[in-house]
Scaffold this motif. Structure first.
Motif, PDB file in Angstrom:
ATOM      1  N   ALA B 126       0.837  -1.208   0.000  1.00  0.00           N
ATOM      2  CA  ALA B 126       0.000   0.000   0.000  1.00  0.00           C
ATOM      3  C   ALA B 126       0.874   1.261   0.000  1.00  0.00           C
ATOM      4  O   ALA B 126       0.548   2.254  -0.660  1.00  0.00           O
ATOM      5  CB  ALA B 126      -0.935  -0.009   1.209  1.00  0.00           C
ATOM      6  N   LYS B 127       1.987   1.207   0.726  1.00  0.00           N
ATOM      7  CA  LYS B 127       2.901   2.361   0.745  1.00  0.00           C
ATOM      8  C   LYS B 127       3.592   2.556  -0.601  1.00  0.00           C
ATOM      9  O   LYS B 127       3.842   3.675  -1.035  1.00  0.00           O
ATOM     10  CB  LYS B 127       3.965   2.184   1.834  1.00  0.00           C
ATOM     11  N   ALA B 128       3.916   1.455  -1.256  1.00  0.00           N
ATOM     12  CA  ALA B 128       4.647   1.539  -2.521  1.00  0.00           C
ATOM     13  C   ALA B 128       3.766   2.004  -3.679  1.00  0.00           C
ATOM     14  O   ALA B 128       4.242   2.643  -4.614  1.00  0.00           O
ATOM     15  CB  ALA B 128       5.270   0.184  -2.854  1.00  0.00           C
ATOM     16  N   LEU B 129       2.482   1.679  -3.617  1.00  0.00           N
ATOM     17  CA  LEU B 129       1.584   1.966  -4.744  1.00  0.00           C
ATOM     18  C   LEU B 129       1.204   3.437  -4.829  1.00  0.00           C
ATOM     19  O   LEU B 129       1.042   4.114  -3.813  1.00  0.00           O
ATOM     20  CB  LEU B 129       0.299   1.142  -4.613  1.00  0.00           C
ATOM     21  N   ARG B 130       1.015   3.921  -6.059  1.00  0.00           N
ATOM     22  CA  ARG B 130       0.386   5.214  -6.263  1.00  0.00           C
ATOM     23  C   ARG B 130      -1.111   5.057  -5.981  1.00  0.00           C
ATOM     24  O   ARG B 130      -1.646   3.942  -5.998  1.00  0.00           O
ATOM     25  CB  ARG B 130       0.592   5.687  -7.704  1.00  0.00           C
ATOM     26  N   GLU B 131      -1.803   6.173  -5.813  1.00  0.00           N
ATOM     27  CA  GLU B 131      -3.261   6.133  -5.718  1.00  0.00           C
ATOM     28  C   GLU B 131      -3.836   5.535  -6.998  1.00  0.00           C
ATOM     29  O   GLU B 131      -3.436   5.924  -8.092  1.00  0.00           O
ATOM     30  CB  GLU B 131      -3.831   7.541  -5.561  1.00  0.00           C
ATOM     31  N   GLY B 132      -4.748   4.628  -6.861  1.00  0.00           N
ATOM     32  CA  GLY B 132      -5.337   3.995  -8.036  1.00  0.00           C
ATOM     33  C   GLY B 132      -4.529   2.822  -8.550  1.00  0.00           C
ATOM     34  O   GLY B 132      -4.960   2.112  -9.453  1.00  0.00           O
ATOM     35  N   GLY B 133      -3.337   2.609  -7.955  1.00  0.00           N
ATOM     36  CA  GLY B 133      -2.512   1.468  -8.358  1.00  0.00           C
ATOM     37  C   GLY B 133      -3.147   0.151  -7.935  1.00  0.00           C
ATOM     38  O   GLY B 133      -3.983   0.106  -7.037  1.00  0.00           O
ATOM     39  N   THR B 134      -2.709  -0.917  -8.573  1.00  0.00           N
ATOM     40  CA  THR B 134      -3.332  -2.233  -8.388  1.00  0.00           C
ATOM     41  C   THR B 134      -2.428  -3.177  -7.606  1.00  0.00           C
ATOM     42  O   THR B 134      -1.226  -3.238  -7.856  1.00  0.00           O
ATOM     43  CB  THR B 134      -3.640  -2.862  -9.769  1.00  0.00           C
ATOM     44  N   ILE B 135      -3.038  -3.920  -6.686  1.00  0.00           N
ATOM     45  CA  ILE B 135      -2.341  -5.012  -6.017  1.00  0.00           C
ATOM     46  C   ILE B 135      -2.977  -6.307  -6.477  1.00  0.00           C
ATOM     47  O   ILE B 135      -4.190  -6.370  -6.698  1.00  0.00           O
ATOM     48  CB  ILE B 135      -2.423  -4.869  -4.474  1.00  0.00           C
ATOM     49  N   VAL B 136      -2.150  -7.329  -6.691  1.00  0.00           N
ATOM     50  CA  VAL B 136      -2.662  -8.647  -7.079  1.00  0.00           C
ATOM     51  C   VAL B 136      -2.003  -9.710  -6.224  1.00  0.00           C
ATOM     52  O   VAL B 136      -0.776  -9.772  -6.149  1.00  0.00           O
ATOM     53  CB  VAL B 136      -2.350  -9.005  -8.551  1.00  0.00           C
ATOM     54  N   GLY B 137      -2.813 -10.547  -5.602  1.00  0.00           N
ATOM     55  CA  GLY B 137      -2.294 -11.714  -4.901  1.00  0.00           C
ATOM     56  C   GLY B 137      -2.525 -12.966  -5.725  1.00  0.00           C
ATOM     57  O   GLY B 137      -3.624 -13.170  -6.245  1.00  0.00           O
ATOM     58  N   TYR B 138      -1.473 -13.776  -5.860  1.00  0.00           N
ATOM     59  CA  TYR B 138      -1.560 -15.069  -6.552  1.00  0.00           C
ATOM     60  C   TYR B 138      -1.645 -16.118  -5.454  1.00  0.00           C
ATOM     61  O   TYR B 138      -0.658 -16.379  -4.759  1.00  0.00           O
ATOM     62  CB  TYR B 138      -0.304 -15.223  -7.406  1.00  0.00           C
ATOM     63  N   LEU B 139      -2.837 -16.709  -5.269  1.00  0.00           N
ATOM     64  CA  LEU B 139      -3.141 -17.428  -4.038  1.00  0.00           C
ATOM     65  C   LEU B 139      -3.714 -18.816  -4.324  1.00  0.00           C
ATOM     66  O   LEU B 139      -4.869 -18.953  -4.727  1.00  0.00           O
ATOM     67  CB  LEU B 139      -4.163 -16.603  -3.247  1.00  0.00           C
ATOM     68  N   PRO B 140      -2.915 -19.865  -4.119  1.00  0.00           N
ATOM     69  CA  PRO B 140      -3.395 -21.211  -4.463  1.00  0.00           C
ATOM     70  C   PRO B 140      -4.622 -21.682  -3.669  1.00  0.00           C
ATOM     71  O   PRO B 140      -5.468 -22.368  -4.227  1.00  0.00           O
ATOM     72  CB  PRO B 140      -2.183 -22.103  -4.150  1.00  0.00           C
TER      73      PRO B 140
END
Lengths: 201, 201, 201, 201
Positions: B126-140
């Motif tokens: 969350a700290k690294a992302l710009r506003e509106g940036g996307t996070i994706v978890g690859y979760l088995p």
């Protein structure tokens, strides 16, 4: 930073609706597969037919060098042009014309075909593609898949390969985690092929 | 033209094997969905953890401005580095380190997490992302999906969204057209979220 | 011949609507899997909870010796009773009661559980089942699957096995053959177990 | 009680292997769908072709009044007969013969066809079926589905309906809950139709 907002166009389903759409569009799931399986990158030139609402052409333009998008129906370039301006992309050229009768571009990396009777555009696509370039047919019916794959074989393409991409929404709620009860089951099959050296004339 | 050949790395399954792989890699189907749903483009900066064999980091580097790829395990950067050289990409930085303890980059467009306990990296992402940036978890596993989605909610992410992408191979043969009898049924769920303005601290 | 018409109740979707239904019913796809995987036949006695609209109980009664169907909610037995009369079945007993507190029947071949907190009925089901008898949980969420499977293990069941059954409609039309664009993606997971000798007390 | 053990024949995959099998068998998932969608019960008479290893015929015999199972290949009735004895079923008749040339039985409730060129058996099946009876084709390829569905339409069947049943194994382990990575993707499409009154001659 204005342009930056455009990056998020494909967070689905929240913001997808910003773009104008005609009756049918290529959905992000199929766009993603086309990008990943063709391996297109920043140096690539693509030809796309037909334009439709332009979603596939625009998505390719976001990551490639240039996209030439053909449609026989002039009315569609209006919608696609509006979407192009909304995304502030300047590396896409909309053309009115029938790719079955010929593609002006040469040495292109990717040709995508989302149109009736795509198999009739295979010869023109083969001429437009560089060696090793990728052709993709977006084909709703199994009969089309067979015709298209057969034509690719006859035109000397190699690595002919058909897939169907299915995306299931998973709900994560207080009551529990489960797939959504309903969803999009089918859009189209994707048939890929690669232009081989010395095989097409 | 030498570099051009690299474009075809993702024609699957024919040429995928050219790259070195460790025990687990992110497959093209999931790479494609991450690209299409996050909407990353040529101007984007991405952070990827963990590197693994580097397939996801390399695929992102092919279309983005720069990729920073973290792994806690030093041995993996060797494989990934070999793959980077094979693809002749110079816009990727491999880093040994634990993203749960912090991500140096700021204002990034996409953070992808393919690692155990991805939920522990949400705050740093969350700290690294710009506003509106996307996070994706690859979760088995579904349990991971729940933990990750819950953590995204608590960290102020919006548009939290989980999907599973399934790709079926379709066989087109003399004897007829049908889905392959066997195939890859499951790799991982993908959970997306977007950094909202004024919600994370 | 009057009764003969009833045989066709499960041609889906044409005639399914003849039966009364409450908000949720077990669909034929899941009924079919329960029948085929449990291997019930004409000599079998089944216990079903909860009754709901009675579709599963009625389908089992059509092929088994007798079905005892429990529900805690008295209002449901009315709908189920109407459906029973419409199908002219006399080998089904509707009971109002909570199977978690006990099942009167003994030596039964199959116990099906479609109710909240099914795991709380596992002990009572184990007592009701004959050795080698089958228990099936109809479980919408993954969290329920885990709880139920864990409980089966603790109660000494063997062959614990979970599946999800997905049925795709295929359209065969003048324009071509393809899967339907939309459909039912998910109803519930089915978790099976078999009562082992000398393991439950 | 000896016979009781046979009930468990379809707990899959644990005990399925007890029965002899030839190269191809109809799997429990498809057997279950055929039973649930046709709505067969204890009073029904079925015709099955081809016998193969007899799995479908035996599963129908477990719940129906009588099953007549045809195969043109004599060697198969040996395997099927062994399986019949193992399950101690006496309401099944194996016949060597080609159903395309005629079916002796009349007024039957269900005809199942798992054989090459099933469409050639549609006329004979229409004669054998009672009004309202169900025909099912087990059809691996889409081309067969089209031929079979077209033939059903021409022969006056109604409610023509094609599905594909997919069963996913779900793993519930210490490490988490998820679909199995690999599994059976495709066996065959199932095309159903019902014999209408006054339409076939």
């Amino acid at each position: 930073m204005g342009r930056r907002k455009d990056n998020s166009m494909f967070i689905y389903p929240e913001e997808y609706g910003r773009l104008k759409r005609g009756p049918q569009v290529v959905l992000p799931k199929d766009i993603g597969i086309i990008i990943a399986y063709s391996g297109v990158d920043k140096n690539c030139v693509c030809v796309d037919a037909g334009t439709g609402s332009g979603w596939l052409a625009l998505a390719l333009a976001k990551i490639c060098k240039h996209v030439y998008s053909y449609d026989t129906r002039e009315e569609f370039s209006g919608i696609a042009e509006k979407n192009r301006r909304m995304l502030n992309l300047d590396n896409i050229t909309f053309k009115t014309g029938d790719v079955c009768k010929g593609i002006s571009e040469r040495n292109v990396d990717l040709v995508t075909l989302d149109m009736p009777s795509s198999e009739k555009a295979v010869r023109a696509a083969a001429k437009a593609l560089r060696e090793g370039g990728t052709i993709v047919g977006y084909l709703p019916h199994t009969e089309q898949v067979r015709k298209f794959a057969d034509k690719l074989g006859k035109a000397g393409f190699s690595g002919i390969y058909t897939i169907e991409c299915i995306v299931r929404d998973i709900l994560v709620r207080e009551s529990g985690t489960r797939p959504s009860t309903k969803g999009v089951w089918h859009t189209a099959y994707l048939t890929f092929g690669r232009k081989s050296a010395n095989k097409t004339q």
